[in-house]
Design an enzyme around this catalytic site. Structure first.
Site, short mmCIF file in Angstrom:
data_model
loop_
_atom_site.label_atom_id
_atom_site.label_comp_id
_atom_site.label_asym_id
_atom_site.label_seq_id
_atom_site.Cartn_x
_atom_site.Cartn_y
_atom_site.Cartn_z
N LYS A 1 0.82 -0.87 0.21
CA LYS A 1 -0.07 -0.01 -0.32
C LYS A 1 1.06 1.41 0.20
O LYS A 1 0.60 2.57 -0.75
CB LYS A 1 -1.02 0.03 1.67
C1 LIG Z 1 -4.69 -4.64 0.07
C2 LIG Z 1 -3.05 -6.01 0.03
C3 LIG Z 1 -3.85 -7.04 -1.05
C4 LIG Z 1 -4.99 -6.74 -2.05
O1 LIG Z 1 -4.70 -5.63 -2.65
P1 LIG Z 1 -5.81 -5.66 -3.78
O2 LIG Z 1 -5.39 -4.30 -3.85
O3 LIG Z 1 -7.40 -5.55 -3.07
O4 LIG Z 1 -6.15 -6.18 -4.65
C5 LIG Z 1 -3.37 -8.14 -1.06
N1 LIG Z 1 -1.69 -7.91 -0.08
C6 LIG Z 1 -1.37 -6.95 0.82
C7 LIG Z 1 -0.63 -7.42 1.52
C8 LIG Z 1 -2.27 -5.99 0.81
O5 LIG Z 1 -1.92 -5.22 1.58
#
Ligand SMILES: *Cc1c(COP(=O)(O)O)cnc(C)c1O
Length: 500
Positions: free
Chosen positions: A112
């Site tokens: 993120k």
């Molecule tokens: C948010 C997240 C995901 C999923 O990503 P999306 O964009 O919601 O599909 C997968 N792995 C981790 C570690 C995340 O923080």
């Protein structure tokens, strides 16, 4: 220009779309046209660093930002102060034909950060450009990782206030500590008695509450979003698909123009959708493989064309993918139907009213062509972590392990020998309890605190604990609020002193 997937609002510039977050008709903003790469663009990326690559991609979408503005935003976001790896998002060869795109070298050890270090800067810039005077209130629903990344990204940013809602029992202990110890005068963190979908639904309802939004406007506030429903969250994610490809060409693992697959551990469909935009722009991507845990709503949708949230919700080892409503799917449907907003409105109404919708066979075939899908259980996730570490000496976090195993299953079943780039979304330290148990067995972990486990894991995989995680142990808890899933609006009102 940007349009709402529901089609009933005016076209906006990128800055306006980013400042607004979600469209007033409940839709998501999408680019009216997808910029195509010219022939020289991809080779030019190869010699650039990550921030420069980001600027090259972003300027194609953020056409109302000046080159200097984009430059300033990416330089600050992807600096060595924020990312511990000089390449920002390095690609590691793990096995023959299998690479890991590591998106977790930022301040919160999960992917993120790739978007949430940049979004606050894009948003601040947008507010100035459009002359917005209101104080922006960002509501975040998080399954664990977005919340912390948003708090880090928005900490002490002027004119912006952030309220993060997380499912009380739906995040790891490290994730919870990361959020509740957060400092910054403009931030609040609230536990919700419910799961992630409850928190996300609550935030969406607040966004769509016309009466409340009018009250906000009268008081000098305006809502916005840092979830991947915001275009400003999605567009930074397009960059690393190009960057990974450029790295593989630079390091001579592939030749310019040859195909790769990306395998993406998916929850809200934001990460993988960014890969789809990269493909539409002309990046040589063969398949975007959608990997899920036992909350396999996307696997079912991508194989049958029926999206149904009427199913049991599971808490898994990969909590950031514990999601039953993948918001960004709406953007994919928009592009696949050629912008048929009326149809999308009907599907989303079906999802709201009955918890499901079905797309046509024609649309399903078009989607299947690009997005093979699979899922694995928690037991398989743990086994994969153990096996990959044993065979290749590479430690996977549980989300990345899901992608790894789904990639192997896909390769075996399809015979597709295209190189697989596994999109690695978290550091193994972020989900240390699961990783340590998978590597060393249940006994070795029993009775240990999360911090003892961090250090045990460091020893086992011979890597240092990320500094920000190690420091959590001694940070004071600052946020203790808890609310019911139907009380979120009241919590927001109280925070903004809007209670009569
Ligand atoms: C948010 C997240 C995901 C999923 O990503 P999306 O964009 O919601 O599909 C997968 N792995 C981790 C570690 C995340 O923080």
């Amino acid at each position: 220009m940007y349009l709402s997937t529901r089609g009933t609002v005016d076209r906006l510039t990128a800055a306006q779309a980013i400042a607004q977050g979600i469209a007033p008709d409940g839709g998501l903003y999408v680019p009216e046209t997808i910029p195509l790469l010219d022939e020289q663009a991809l080779p030019r990326l190869i010699s650039l660093n990550y921030a420069e690559r980001a600027a090259a991609i972003l300027r194609l979408f953020l056409t109302d930002y000046t080159a200097a503005e984009i430059q300033a935003c990416v330089a600050a976001a992807y600096s060595s102060e924020k990312f511990s790896h000089p390449a920002v998002a390095p690609v590691t060869k793990v096995a023959d034909g299998t690479f890991a795109l590591e998106l977790w070298h930022g301040p919160t050890s999960a992917f993120k950060d790739m978007a949430l270090q940049l979004l606050p800067r894009l948003l601040s810039c947008a507010l100035k450009k459009i002359g917005e005077q209101a104080e922006i209130v960002i509501l975040v629903a998080t399954s664990g990782d977005t919340g912390k990344a948003a708090l880090e990204g928005f900490k002490d940013v002027e004119q912006i206030r952030v309220m993060v809602f997380y499912p009380e029992n739906g995040v790891s202990q490290i994730q919870r500590l990361q959020m509740v110890t957060q400092d910054g005068a403009n931030l609040q963190v609230i536990a919700v008695k419910g799961n992630f979908d409850d928190a996300q639904t609550g935030v969406k309802q607040i966004f769509n509450d016309g009466v409340f939004n009018a009250q906000l406007a009268n008081s000098g506030f305006k809502l916005s979003s840092a979830n991947s429903i915001n275009w400003g969250r999605l567009v930074p994610q397009i960059v690393y698909y190009f960057s990974a490809y450029a790295d593989l060409v630079r390091d001579k693992y592939i030749t310019l123009g040859s195909m790769v697959n990306f395998v993406v551990p998916t929850g809200n469909f934001g990460n993988i959708l960014a890969g789809y935009y990269a493909k539409l722009m002309g990046l040589p991507v063969n398949k975007l493989i959608c990997a899920s845990n036992s909350n396999n709503v996307l696997t079912d949708f991508l194989t049958t064309g029926v999206y149904s949230r009427n199913r049991q919700f599971y808490k898994t080892y990969s909590p950031s993918m514990d999601i039953l409503i993948s918001s960004n799917l709406e953007r994919l449907l928009y592009h696949v139907t050629g912008g048929d907003s009326a149809q999308i409105g009907r599907w989303m109404a079906g999802l709201n009213a009955n918890g499901e919708y079905r797309i046509s066979n024609e649309h399903l075939a078009a989607i299947k062509e690009v997005f093979p899908a699979g899922w694995i259980s928690d037991e398989e996730t743990a086994a994969t972590i153990g096996r990959v570490h044993g065979e290749y000496g590479y430690a996977l976090d549980p989300h990345t392990a899901v992608a790894w195993q789904v990639a192997e299953n896909y390769r075996r079943q399809s015979g597709d020998r295209t190189p697989n780039i596994i999109v690695s979304t978290a550091s193994p330290f972020k989900f240390n309890a699961t990783v340590l148990t998978a590597l060393a067995g249940t006994d070795s972990f029993a009775g240990k605190s999360e911090f003892a486990a961090l250090h045990a894991l460091a020893k086992l995989i011979n890597q240092p604990v990320p500094t920000a995680l190690a420091e959590l142990e001694h940070k004071p808890v600052r946020h203790t609020a808890v609310c019911g899933k139907h009380d979120m609006l009241n919590v927001v009102k109280a925070a903004l002193h809007l209670v009569e």
